[in-house]
Design an enzyme around this catalytic site. Structure first.
Site, short mmCIF file in Angstrom:
data_model
loop_
_atom_site.label_atom_id
_atom_site.label_comp_id
_atom_site.label_asym_id
_atom_site.label_seq_id
_atom_site.Cartn_x
_atom_site.Cartn_y
_atom_site.Cartn_z
CB THR A 185 -7.23 6.46 18.65
OG1 THR A 185 -7.15 7.69 19.36
CG2 THR A 185 -8.53 6.37 17.92
CD GLU A 330 -10.21 7.24 14.86
OE1 GLU A 330 -9.75 6.17 14.39
OE2 GLU A 330 -9.50 8.15 15.32
CE LYS A 440 4.29 21.86 0.25
NZ LYS A 440 3.15 22.73 0.49
CD1 TRP A 445 2.13 18.19 -1.76
CD2 TRP A 445 2.85 17.78 0.31
NE1 TRP A 445 1.56 19.12 -0.93
CE2 TRP A 445 1.98 18.89 0.35
CE3 TRP A 445 3.42 17.34 1.52
CZ2 TRP A 445 1.67 19.57 1.53
CZ3 TRP A 445 3.10 18.01 2.70
CH2 TRP A 445 2.25 19.11 2.68
P1 ADP Z 1 -3.37 3.79 15.45
O1 ADP Z 1 -3.66 5.25 15.45
O2 ADP Z 1 -3.05 3.18 16.73
O3 ADP Z 1 -2.43 3.35 14.35
P2 ADP Z 1 -5.59 2.73 13.97
O4 ADP Z 1 -5.41 1.29 13.79
O5 ADP Z 1 -6.94 3.22 14.16
O6 ADP Z 1 -4.78 3.15 15.19
O7 ADP Z 1 -4.88 3.45 12.78
C1 ADP Z 1 -5.55 3.82 11.62
C2 ADP Z 1 -4.58 4.39 10.65
O8 ADP Z 1 -3.69 3.38 10.18
C3 ADP Z 1 -5.19 4.95 9.40
O9 ADP Z 1 -5.67 6.25 9.61
C4 ADP Z 1 -4.03 4.90 8.42
O10 ADP Z 1 -3.17 6.01 8.58
C5 ADP Z 1 -3.30 3.68 8.85
N1 ADP Z 1 -3.65 2.55 7.97
C6 ADP Z 1 -4.54 1.58 8.20
N2 ADP Z 1 -4.56 0.69 7.18
C7 ADP Z 1 -3.65 1.13 6.27
C8 ADP Z 1 -3.20 0.66 5.00
N3 ADP Z 1 -3.65 -0.47 4.46
N4 ADP Z 1 -2.26 1.39 4.34
C9 ADP Z 1 -1.77 2.52 4.88
N5 ADP Z 1 -2.14 3.00 6.07
C10 ADP Z 1 -3.07 2.32 6.77
#
Ligand code: ADP
Length: 547
Positions: A185, A330, A440, A445
């Site tokens: 990640t 993940e 916050k 929130w």
């Molecule tokens: P990175 O940490 O590099 O961004 P990831 O692609 O694994 O790697 O990121 C996953 C995260 O991206 C999710 O935990 C979420 O916060 C965000 N995410 C993914 N898809 C969406 C979506 N459709 N809307 C909002 N957030 C999203």
């Protein structure tokens, strides 16, 4: 029933027999697309596997890639895991510091790198004791980065390697629990964390991804791969595409919005996917220059929130309904995809787009729940907001060799996503924020994602990112950083007025910063970390605002 292992080998062998005439292409800068058939792809993949064996790659070895999206990268996607080794896709946009850590942590033995990216690797090559070889892939692009020598004496050229190798005559028998791939990640805090994918996870994930209720991917699709193959398995699309025998187009080195438009138009692409920032840029270009993208049946959009206004614009201007998805590295990565249920079809337009703006309901194979701070599970009422937790056959069970991250898993076997969400009575998930992005203000929130999406619906706005800034009275307040569309001038008051009727009083930003561009992460998402750093000493102009 038979105990038949769910391995990628089955997909490859079936595809080799059934789809030999289907096509694969790669964009080559400055020249025509490279094209070949699935038959040739299969033959070269088996040669590449022969070459891997000749290079001494053994079961369980980590073989890394450092490349753009291409047919060669696809050959590696298959030859490495089918040989019993582990495909480790390196994110080419990470810093030398992170890449050194990741390669050493994974213990990679060979790196397959695009020629144009070699100078980036050369800068820290000496700090990679486990790497025995670098295999150089010609990608037709100019060198990226300025420093360092290119290949050294023990490096070999990909094409010569494949041409000179004996193809394997078959594949080793693998267990479905064997590791097939790994990805780190991007790591917003601490070191990047590794996720190891089993054959079983990928097999089941691909089946689910192709389902009509997910992306509906089938043999008659022409898929353009834009999501980098170094990011979350390119959403597993190259695996799913081969599974179903779809025609495939790889976007090649460093694709720009114009390349994407041209490829969609010329190759009559039916399905593609990318993060929202890509689709914001493509929309601008299509509107300005009139590219024909009507061949698309859908666009998968995810990785960060897809604004409702963007989805509406694609439907109205180009006749393309987007598939909004949520997932994570993940999770291999798919968790949810938005589809209207059949009885929602005749709902009023706005109400339908309220559904599209959510990230969908959990895929088959994914259990989801939301949990409050005390660990209590919340009702699916669209109101209760808590941490989204998931479990399932393609959800990570632990990070690779990383005991410190054990707190990301609950005692009863769920993965804590770090996303904050609501789930409504129909099961549609709404991502409110990442835990660290929530604001916050005076005990209330504020969802930065909500405010951003509303601002991006303003006709003069190209991009908007909302972050928390310190405030003497309210502890935190939202600050909106707004990028105008080219040629537009925006007065902050216009944005505030535009938001006033749409937002609760405490969520309304007091101030708007007009900026040139929102900084992006290595995978093209808004990088709020950089903005938070930039504005960490922010002094509100009117500290009593919103009292
Ligand atoms: P990175 O940490 O590099 O961004 P990831 O692609 O694994 O790697 O990121 C996953 C995260 O991206 C999710 O935990 C979420 O916060 C965000 N995410 C993914 N898809 C969406 C979506 N459709 N809307 C909002 N957030 C999203």
């Amino acid at each position: 029933m038979m105990s038949y292992p769910l391995t990628l080998t089955h997909f490859f062998e079936r595809s080799r027999r059934l789809f030999a005439r289907k096509t694969i292409a790669t964009r080559v800068p400055g020249g025509p697309l490279f094209r070949y058939t699935y038959g040739e792809f299969a033959e070269r993949t088996m040669r590449l596997a022969g070459a891997l064996a000749a290079l001494g790659v053994r079961r369980g070895d980590r073989v890394a890639t450092f490349g753009w999206n291409s047919h060669r990268h696809l050959e590696l996607y298959w030859a490495v895991p089918l040989s019993g080794a582990i495909l480790h896709t390196l994110n080419i946009r990470l810093s030398a510091h992170d890449l050194t850590y990741i390669i050493n942590h994974a213990g990679d033995s060979i790196i397959f790198a695009d020629a144009s990216l070699l100078p980036l690797l050369a800068a820290f090559r000496d700090a990679l004791p486990t790497v025995r070889r670098i295999v150089v892939m010609p990608d037709g692009a100019g060198a990226v980065g300025s420093s360092g020598a290119a290949a050294s004496v023990e490096d070999v050229a990909y094409e010569a390697l494949v041409a000179g190798a004996e193809p394997v005559s078959g594949w080793p028998e693998l267990r479905e629990t064997d590791a097939a791939g790994m990805c780190y990640t991007s790591g917003t805090t601490g070191h990047p964390k590794g996720v190891v994918y089993t054959h079983r996870a990928m097999f089941l994930h691909c089946l689910a991804e192709a389902m009509a209720d997910q992306f509906g991917i089938s043999e008659d699709d022409r898929i353009l791969h834009i999501v980098p193959m170094f990011h979350a398995n390119s959403w597993c699309l190259p695996f799913t595409a081969v599974m179903v025998g779809a025609d495939q187009v790889f976007a090649g080195p460093n694709p720009q919005p114009r390349d994407i438009c041209q490829l969609i138009q010329a190759e009559k692409v039916t399905f593609t996917g990318a993060v929202p920032t890509v689709w914001i840029a493509v929309k601008e270009l299509c509107e300005k220059e009139g590219f024909d993208i009507s061949s698309l049946r859908t666009i998968a959009i995810g990785g960060s929130a897809a604004p409702k206004s963007l989805q509406q614009a694609y439907a109205k201007n180009f006749g393309v309904q987007m598939s909004h998805a949520w997932g994570m590295t993940e999770m291999t990565p798919l968790g949810t995809v938005t589809r209207l249920k059949s009885y929602m079809g005749d709902w009023p337009e706005e109400k339908k787009y309220d559904v599209f703006a959510r990230v969908g309901y959990p895929s088959v194979g994914v259990d989801a729940r939301i949990v409050d701070d005390s660990g209590k599970e919340l009702a699916w009422d669209g109101v209760g907001m808590g941490e989204l937790q998931v479990r399932g056959p393609w959800v990570v069970a632990s990070y690779y060799d990383n005991a410190e991250s054990a707190d990301r898993f609950t005692a009863d076997g769920w993965f804590r996503t770090g996303d904050v969400a609501t789930i409504d009575a129909e099961g549609y998930v709404q991502i409110t924020d990442r835990t660290k992005d929530l604001i916050k203000s005076g005990g209330e929130w504020v969802s930065s994602v909500d405010v951003e999406n509303m601002i991006m619906a303003h006709p003069k706005v190209l991009e908007a990112a909302v972050i928390a800034v310190p405030h003497p009275k309210w502890v935190e307040r939202p600050l909106a950083c707004v990028v105008p569309k080219p040629g537009c001038v925006i007065e902050p008051a216009e944005i505030i007025d535009f938001l006033r009727s749409k937002l609760a009083r405490w969520a309304l930003p007091d101030e708007i910063e007009i900026i040139d561009a929102v900084p992006k992460t290595s995978v093209g998402k808004f990088d709020k970390k950089v903005l938070r750093e930039r504005y960490k000493n922010w002094k509100p102009r009117d500290a009593t605002a919103n009292a």
